[in-house]
Design a protein around this motif. Structure first.
Motif, PDB file in Angstrom:
ATOM      1  N   PHE A   1      -1.802   0.943 -13.670  1.00 22.67           N
ATOM      2  CA  PHE A   1      -2.128   0.775 -15.085  1.00 22.67           C
ATOM      3  C   PHE A   1      -2.931  -0.513 -15.323  1.00 22.67           C
ATOM      4  CE2 PHE A   1       2.095   2.897 -14.744  1.00 22.67           C
ATOM      5  CZ  PHE A   1       1.656   4.177 -15.029  1.00 22.67           C
TER       6      PHE A   1
ATOM      7  N   SER B   1       0.856  -1.184   0.000  1.00 21.11           N
ATOM      8  CA  SER B   1       0.000   0.000   0.000  1.00 21.11           C
ATOM      9  C   SER B   1       0.889   1.230   0.000  1.00 21.11           C
ATOM     10  CB  SER B   1      -0.899  -0.017   1.241  1.00 21.11           C
ATOM     11  OG  SER B   1      -1.825   1.047   1.199  1.00 21.11           O
ATOM     12  N   MET B   2       0.579   2.173  -0.861  1.00 24.78           N
ATOM     13  CA  MET B   2       1.386   3.397  -0.897  1.00 24.78           C
ATOM     14  C   MET B   2       0.756   4.500  -0.040  1.00 24.78           C
ATOM     15  SD  MET B   2       2.924   5.390  -4.198  1.00 24.78           S
ATOM     16  CE  MET B   2       4.487   4.547  -4.345  1.00 24.78           C
ATOM     17  N   TYR B   3      -0.580   4.611  -0.090  1.00 21.19           N
ATOM     18  CA  TYR B   3      -1.260   5.700   0.630  1.00 21.19           C
ATOM     19  C   TYR B   3      -2.217   5.201   1.709  1.00 21.19           C
ATOM     20  CZ  TYR B   3       0.522   8.413  -3.319  1.00 21.19           C
ATOM     21  OH  TYR B   3       1.333   8.991  -4.260  1.00 21.19           O
ATOM     22  N   GLY B   4      -2.252   3.872   1.929  1.00 25.32           N
ATOM     23  CA  GLY B   4      -3.030   3.341   3.054  1.00 25.32           C
ATOM     24  C   GLY B   4      -4.385   2.741   2.720  1.00 25.32           C
ATOM     25  N   HIS B   5      -4.858   2.863   1.483  1.00 23.01           N
ATOM     26  CA  HIS B   5      -6.183   2.313   1.155  1.00 23.01           C
ATOM     27  C   HIS B   5      -6.174   0.786   1.181  1.00 23.01           C
ATOM     28  CE1 HIS B   5      -6.181   6.422  -0.374  1.00 23.01           C
ATOM     29  NE2 HIS B   5      -7.487   6.404  -0.174  1.00 23.01           N
ATOM     30  N   VAL B   6      -5.188   0.197   0.543  1.00 21.46           N
ATOM     31  CA  VAL B   6      -5.087  -1.267   0.547  1.00 21.46           C
ATOM     32  C   VAL B   6      -4.824  -1.758   1.978  1.00 21.46           C
ATOM     33  CG1 VAL B   6      -3.696  -3.229  -0.268  1.00 21.46           C
ATOM     34  CG2 VAL B   6      -4.386  -1.438  -1.865  1.00 21.46           C
TER      35      VAL B   6
ATOM     36  N   THR C   1      -3.889  -0.793  -7.846  1.00 19.76           N
ATOM     37  CA  THR C   1      -3.774  -0.874  -9.309  1.00 19.76           C
ATOM     38  C   THR C   1      -2.647   0.010  -9.825  1.00 19.76           C
ATOM     39  OG1 THR C   1      -6.086  -1.372  -9.704  1.00 19.76           O
ATOM     40  CG2 THR C   1      -4.953  -0.233 -11.456  1.00 19.76           C
TER      41      THR C   1
ATOM     42  N   GLY D   1      -7.580   4.324  -8.276  1.00 21.50           N
ATOM     43  CA  GLY D   1      -7.849   5.740  -8.107  1.00 21.50           C
ATOM     44  C   GLY D   1      -9.256   6.075  -8.579  1.00 21.50           C
ATOM     45  N   THR D   2      -9.650   5.447  -9.692  1.00 22.11           N
ATOM     46  CA  THR D   2     -10.912   5.817 -10.335  1.00 22.11           C
ATOM     47  C   THR D   2     -11.861   4.627 -10.426  1.00 22.11           C
ATOM     48  OG1 THR D   2      -9.971   5.318 -12.499  1.00 22.11           O
ATOM     49  CG2 THR D   2      -9.768   7.589 -11.725  1.00 22.11           C
TER      50      THR D   2
ATOM     51  N   SER E   1      -7.227  -1.743  -4.855  1.00 24.13           N
ATOM     52  CA  SER E   1      -7.701  -0.358  -4.780  1.00 24.13           C
ATOM     53  C   SER E   1      -7.310   0.329  -6.082  1.00 24.13           C
ATOM     54  CB  SER E   1      -7.024   0.353  -3.608  1.00 24.13           C
ATOM     55  OG  SER E   1      -7.224   1.751  -3.687  1.00 24.13           O
TER      56      SER E   1
ATOM     57  N   GLY F   1     -10.957   2.174 -13.255  1.00 19.33           N
ATOM     58  CA  GLY F   1      -9.514   2.209 -13.457  1.00 19.33           C
ATOM     59  C   GLY F   1      -8.822   0.859 -13.466  1.00 19.33           C
TER      60      GLY F   1
HETATM   61  C1  LIG Z   1       2.034   4.679 -11.373  1.00 19.31           C
HETATM   62  C2  LIG Z   1       0.600   4.633 -10.971  1.00 19.31           C
HETATM   63  C3  LIG Z   1      -0.313   4.027 -11.799  1.00 19.31           C
HETATM   64  C4  LIG Z   1      -1.670   4.001 -11.451  1.00 19.31           C
HETATM   65  N1  LIG Z   1      -2.554   3.407 -12.298  1.00 19.31           N
HETATM   66  C5  LIG Z   1      -3.870   3.469 -12.012  1.00 19.31           C
HETATM   67  C6  LIG Z   1      -4.835   2.893 -12.912  1.00 19.31           C
HETATM   68  O1  LIG Z   1      -4.515   2.271 -13.922  1.00 19.31           O
HETATM   69  N2  LIG Z   1      -6.132   3.023 -12.600  1.00 19.31           N
HETATM   70  C7  LIG Z   1      -6.566   3.686 -11.480  1.00 19.31           C
HETATM   71  O2  LIG Z   1      -7.766   3.795 -11.259  1.00 19.31           O
HETATM   72  N3  LIG Z   1      -5.676   4.172 -10.581  1.00 19.31           N
HETATM   73  C8  LIG Z   1      -4.350   4.079 -10.825  1.00 19.31           C
HETATM   74  N4  LIG Z   1      -3.441   4.571  -9.925  1.00 19.31           N
HETATM   75  C9  LIG Z   1      -3.923   5.051  -8.614  1.00 19.31           C
HETATM   76  C10 LIG Z   1      -3.669   3.998  -7.532  1.00 19.31           C
HETATM   77  O3  LIG Z   1      -4.284   2.780  -7.850  1.00 19.31           O
HETATM   78  C11 LIG Z   1      -4.134   4.502  -6.156  1.00 19.31           C
HETATM   79  O4  LIG Z   1      -3.199   5.490  -5.750  1.00 19.31           O
HETATM   80  C12 LIG Z   1      -4.185   3.368  -5.163  1.00 19.31           C
HETATM   81  O5  LIG Z   1      -5.275   2.543  -5.436  1.00 19.31           O
HETATM   82  C13 LIG Z   1      -4.316   3.825  -3.727  1.00 19.31           C
HETATM   83  O6  LIG Z   1      -4.110   2.700  -2.899  1.00 19.31           O
HETATM   84  P1  LIG Z   1      -3.052   2.772  -1.706  1.00 19.31           P
HETATM   85  O7  LIG Z   1      -3.475   3.926  -0.856  1.00 19.31           O
HETATM   86  O8  LIG Z   1      -3.186   1.483  -0.949  1.00 19.31           O
HETATM   87  O9  LIG Z   1      -1.673   2.954  -2.265  1.00 19.31           O
HETATM   88  C14 LIG Z   1      -2.101   4.585 -10.240  1.00 19.31           C
HETATM   89  C15 LIG Z   1      -1.151   5.171  -9.381  1.00 19.31           C
HETATM   90  C16 LIG Z   1       0.183   5.195  -9.740  1.00 19.31           C
HETATM   91  C17 LIG Z   1       1.181   5.825  -8.799  1.00 19.31           C
END
Ligand SMILES: Cc1cc2nc3c(=O)[nH]c(=O)nc-3n(C[C@H](O)[C@H](O)[C@H](O)COP(=O)(O)O)c2cc1C
Length: 204
Positions: A85, A10-15, A83, A120-121, A118, A124
């Motif tokens: 890409f 997890s990078m930002y805590g959602h996972v 996720t 972003g969108t 998790s 996604g």
């Molecule tokens: C390099 C990169 C690629 C990403 N690709 C996608 C994507 O394809 N689709 C999407 O919806 N979000 C994408 N994101 C957003 C991440 O999925 C999102 O920051 C993550 O789900 C948050 O979870 P975390 O807080 O556990 O890290 C991407 C983020 C990064 C940094």
């Protein structure tokens, strides 16, 4: 005693938040030992700082680092990845690419495997991330478990929500400000419980 490992990045805590909910669900099952591990970070510290991730990662800095060999101790492994890409993140890929020895020995054959994610969108790549992850689990001979539609939260159309028959999920939002909802956390708790129950049945 069934041993359930939850292995995530997890990078930002959602996972991470989903991982804790999954652990909570798994702990509801009697005679189940639940362990959380995070896979090693690959991104340099200064880059994490620029990505605004350093502070967020502090919240779960105490979770031990996963070691590939320890996967062999589990009866079930539930993997969590954000996720990238539409696929799993590089940190998780790198971790799994160190399981070649386990693969050669068939050490994970017959264990339960399950995945959560998790994005972003909203569109996604939640489903592509989970189902493409399944390929690795199948190569390892694992038994894939998702989330059945007996979970009523999967059919919730009253709000935007993560969660699918493939696994629990959340949407972080473009800026990461959206947090997992009660609906998503309920699906995650169910996934943990469901996997633990199946692992227990297989252990008998
Ligand atoms: C390099 C990169 C690629 C990403 N690709 C996608 C994507 O394809 N689709 C999407 O919806 N979000 C994408 N994101 C957003 C991440 O999925 C999102 O920051 C993550 O789900 C948050 O979870 P975390 O807080 O556990 O890290 C991407 C983020 C990064 C940094």
């Amino acid at each position: 005693m069934a041993k359930v490992q939850i292995v995530f990045y997890s990078m930002y805590g959602h996972v991470y938040q989903l991982a804790e909910a999954i652990a909570e669900g798994a702990r509801e099952v009697p005679d189940t030992q639940v362990s959380l591990y995070q896979v090693p970070e690959l991104v340099p510290d200064d880059v994490l700082e620029k990505m605004g991730a350093k502070a967020a990662r502090q919240a779960f800095a105490d979770i031990p680092i996963a070691e590939p060999a320890r996967l062999a101790e589990a009866d079930a492994i539930i993997f969590g990845t954000p996720t990238r890409f539409g696929n799993m993140c590089a940190q998780m890929r790198n971790f799994l690419d160190q399981t070649g020895q386990l693969w050669m020995k068939g050490a994970l054959v017959g264990k339960v495997g399950s995945v959560f994610t998790s994005t972003g969108t909203q569109h996604g790549g939640q489903e592509t991330t989970i189902t493409s992850f399944h390929s690795t689990l199948l190569h390892q001979g694992m038994i894939i478990v998702g989330v059945p539609y007996t979970v009523q939260e999967l059919t919730n159309m009253e709000e935007i929500t993560g969660g699918s028959p493939y696994g629990a999920s959340t949407l972080a939002g473009g800026d990461g400000s959206r947090q997992p909802t009660e609906n998503e956390l309920a699906i995650a708790r169910f996934q943990g419980k469901h996997v633990a129950e199946i692992a227990r049945k297989l252990c008998r």
